[in-house]
Structure formats: structure tokens, C-alpha cells
Scaffold this motif. Structure first.
Motif, PDB file in Angstrom:
ATOM      1  N   UNK A 166       0.839  -1.205   0.000  1.00  0.00           N
ATOM      2  CA  UNK A 166       0.000   0.000   0.000  1.00  0.00           C
ATOM      3  C   UNK A 166       0.870   1.250   0.000  1.00  0.00           C
ATOM      4  N   UNK A 167       1.932   1.232   0.804  1.00  0.00           N
ATOM      5  CA  UNK A 167       2.869   2.355   0.842  1.00  0.00           C
ATOM      6  C   UNK A 167       3.481   2.580  -0.544  1.00  0.00           C
ATOM      7  N   UNK A 168       3.904   1.506  -1.193  1.00  0.00           N
ATOM      8  CA  UNK A 168       4.529   1.629  -2.508  1.00  0.00           C
ATOM      9  C   UNK A 168       3.546   2.156  -3.541  1.00  0.00           C
ATOM     10  N   UNK A 182       2.051   9.089  -6.151  1.00  0.00           N
ATOM     11  CA  UNK A 182       2.680  10.387  -5.910  1.00  0.00           C
ATOM     12  C   UNK A 182       3.514  10.819  -7.105  1.00  0.00           C
ATOM     13  N   UNK A 183       4.390   9.883  -7.580  1.00  0.00           N
ATOM     14  CA  UNK A 183       5.269  10.228  -8.691  1.00  0.00           C
ATOM     15  C   UNK A 183       4.497  10.407  -9.996  1.00  0.00           C
ATOM     16  N   UNK A 238       4.865  21.023  -0.006  1.00  0.00           N
ATOM     17  CA  UNK A 238       3.874  21.157   1.065  1.00  0.00           C
ATOM     18  C   UNK A 238       3.683  19.819   1.761  1.00  0.00           C
ATOM     19  N   UNK A 239       4.392  18.766   1.295  1.00  0.00           N
ATOM     20  CA  UNK A 239       4.268  17.438   1.889  1.00  0.00           C
ATOM     21  C   UNK A 239       4.414  17.419   3.397  1.00  0.00           C
ATOM     22  N   UNK A 240       5.451  18.068   3.981  1.00  0.00           N
ATOM     23  CA  UNK A 240       5.584  18.060   5.441  1.00  0.00           C
ATOM     24  C   UNK A 240       4.374  18.648   6.161  1.00  0.00           C
ATOM     25  N   UNK A 241       3.681  19.581   5.518  1.00  0.00           N
ATOM     26  CA  UNK A 241       2.490  20.163   6.136  1.00  0.00           C
ATOM     27  C   UNK A 241       1.353  19.142   6.168  1.00  0.00           C
ATOM     28  N   UNK A 242       1.217  18.384   5.084  1.00  0.00           N
ATOM     29  CA  UNK A 242       0.191  17.336   5.064  1.00  0.00           C
ATOM     30  C   UNK A 242       0.562  16.200   6.022  1.00  0.00           C
ATOM     31  N   UNK A 271      -0.261  12.299  -1.342  1.00  0.00           N
ATOM     32  CA  UNK A 271       0.116  10.885  -1.400  1.00  0.00           C
ATOM     33  C   UNK A 271       1.412  10.640  -0.628  1.00  0.00           C
ATOM     34  N   UNK A 272       2.364  11.550  -0.775  1.00  0.00           N
ATOM     35  CA  UNK A 272       3.642  11.415  -0.069  1.00  0.00           C
ATOM     36  C   UNK A 272       3.420  11.444   1.443  1.00  0.00           C
ATOM     37  N   UNK A 273       2.602  12.372   1.895  1.00  0.00           N
ATOM     38  CA  UNK A 273       2.340  12.481   3.328  1.00  0.00           C
ATOM     39  C   UNK A 273       1.683  11.212   3.862  1.00  0.00           C
TER      40      UNK A 273
END
Length: 292
Positions: free
Chosen positions: A74-76, A82-83, A104-108, A160-162
Motif C-alpha cells: 500500500x505504501x509503494x 505520488x510520482x 507542502x508534503x511536510x504540512x500534510x 500521497x507522499x504524506x
């Protein structure tokens, strides 16, 4: 708190080198998006990376199979999505703008960790979320017909990254970083193969089928493979060797490198308003990491 295994100088050097490699790889993908389709890049890049990872892990005695295979998959999948979102935007917007919105990923991560993992968020964390949102609005400058749909795709990529990072912390913590890197690149391999099966002969980056490759093309593909290999492993190593609050701000070096590559490859320089939004997002990311 640091542990005996922490090595902050090496961790900082690792994350800076990692985002340097990733930003260069992304610039190469944007530069080549007129010749290859996304699925061909996914397939060939992963085909070069997977054997290297597999052999290296076998020599080092690291497990190829993740402990929590379902969560790792699921993570992959989330990271592949994301990509896909991020790369789909690159042919249509400046690399520096895409990088700023994506970071903005770190914010999510702050928001998702609060909602799904029950993490506490302090005043700095919420201030960072607000500041980052303002930065995105400044960059996008929503004004009817001038608003570019593709500018929202890096924002989707950031979400997605978050989600993947929160999942890494809550469900995949026991898996070795190399194992997770292998799982991700196998997912790239599968996604590329399936994508090519359904791709047509159109000129769109997302729908293009197989394109012939020259020796120079294979050299560029090898560079992209090296970039994603460094990215798959380097970030995990850096965040294992030092606290996120220290490493996080250096992760934002990607945005600076993206501005450089955007100028070197495409002659693009952000205007003053975009630079302001860029600065707000970077400041928000630093505040977010300091609240960790």
C-alpha cells in the motif's frame, strides 16, 4: 533525542546529496518528457534499479521481503501515485513551481499524523500549515482562466507522499529501508509494464507508448535510475541517522536545486511573486519540522 547511532553531519550530507540527485533526475524527466512516455521511464528505470538493490541486499544479508507485506505494498502504491501525479505536471509547469507546491508534503504529514496517528501538533505546527497554505495560494494565484489545472497535481502528489510517510512510521517501521526501497521499485516496474500495455500512440506524456532509444537515451535512463536509487535509499538513511527536526529543513534544499535546474535546463526563473510563495512554503516546512 539523539541516540548513539546518530551521526548528524553525515545525515545532513546524505539528505542534501539525496535531494540533489532527485532534483536532477526530475529535471531530466521533464527534459525528456517530449520523447518518452511516463510508463517507459518507470519500467526501464526500475529494471535497472531492482537488480542492483537485490544483489546489494543479498550481499549485505538484508531481507528482500518486508515484514508487513500488505502495508508495504500500500505504501509503494501511494508513492507510485505520488510520482505519477508529480511527473504528469512537469511537462506543463516550471520545475521550480512544481517543487515548491510538492514540498507542502511536510504540512500534510502534520495534518495526517494528527488525524490518523493521533500525534500532537503544537502552535508551530498549525502556524506552518497556515503559512504553507498561503504560500501555495500565492504561487497558484487562482484567477479564473489563468489557473493551470496541472499546478494542482504536485499538491495531490504531496498528499500521497504524506500518507505514505505516515504509513511508514505507523505500519512499516520494522522494515529495513532497503527492503522498502526494493518494494517501491518493484511497484514502479509493475506500474510501467501495465501502463505500457494500455498506452496508445498519442503524444501525451501519460498515454505515449514505447519509443525507440539510442545509446544516449540509455545513458540518460541510467542517470535517472541512479537518481531514484539514491532517492529510494538516501532519505531513509538520513532520517534514521538524525532526528527529523534537524533533517527536515535540509530536505527543502530540493526546492533550491529545482530552481537551479529549471534555469540550467529550460531557462526558467520564477518571478518575484512566485519567489515569495516559494519562501513561505520553505519557512512553513522549517516551522513544521521544528514542531516535531
Amino acid at each position: 533525542m539523539s541516540t548513539k547511532s546518530d551521526n548528524i553531519p553525515i545525515a545532513i550530507g546524505t539528505i542534501v546529496f539525496t535531494v540533489f540527485a532527485l532534483s536532477l533526475g526530475d529535471a531530466l524527466i521533464k527534459d525528456s518528457s517530449g520523447g518518452w512516455g511516463l510508463w517507459q521511464i518507470f519500467l526501464l528505470r526500475a529494471a535497472l534499479v531492482v537488480p542492483v538493490l537485490s544483489v546489494g541486499m543479498a550481499i549485505a544479508g538484508k531481507p528482500l521481503w518486508p515484514r508487513n507485506a500488505g502495508w508495504a505494498v500500500i505504501r509503494s502504491v501511494m508513492l507510485v501515485a505520488m510520482w505519477v501525479s508529480y511527473y504528469a505536471a512537469l511537462p506543463h509547469i516550471d520545475l521550480s513551481v512544481a517543487a515548491a507546491i510538492y514540498y507542502t508534503g511536510p504540512l500534510f504529514i502534520t495534518l495526517f499524523a494528527f488525524v490518523f496517528a493521533g500525534d500532537k501538533v503544537g502552535p508551530l505546527g498549525w502556524s506552518a500549515v497556515a503559512l504553507g497554505f498561503i504560500g501555495v495560494v500565492v504561487i497558484l494565484r487562482p484567477s479564473g482562466g489563468d489557473l493551470n489545472f496541472y499546478a494542482f497535481l504536485p499538491l495531490v502528489a504531496a498528499m500521497f507522499y504524506a500518507g505514505a510517510m505516515v504509513l511508514t512510521r505507523t505500519k512499516c517501521r520494522g522494515d529495513h529501508p532497503l527492503t522498502l526501497a526494493l518494494s517501491l521499485n518493484v511497484s514502479f516496474l509493475v506500474a510501467g509494464g501495465v501502463g505500457l500495455l494500455f498506452a496508445g500512440q498519442g503524444e501525451s506524456f501519460l498515454t505515449a507508448g514505447w519509443a525507440p532509444m539510442t545509446g544516449q537515451d540509455w545513458g540518460l535512463m541510467a542517470l535517472m535510475a541512479l537518481a531514484i536509487l539514491i532517492g529510494s535509499v538516501g532519505a531513509a538513511v538520513a532520517y534514521q541517522m538524525a532526528p527529523p527536526a534537524i533533517i527536515g529543513p535540509f530536505d527543502f534544499a530540493y526546492v533550491g536545486f529545482a530552481v537551479v535546474w529549471s534555469y540550467v535546463f529550460f531557462g526558467d526563473l520564477p518571478d518575484l511573486i512566485t519567489c515569495l510563495g516559494l519562501a513561505l512554503i520553505v519557512m512553513a516546512g522549517v516551522l513544521s519540522s521544528r514542531d516535531a
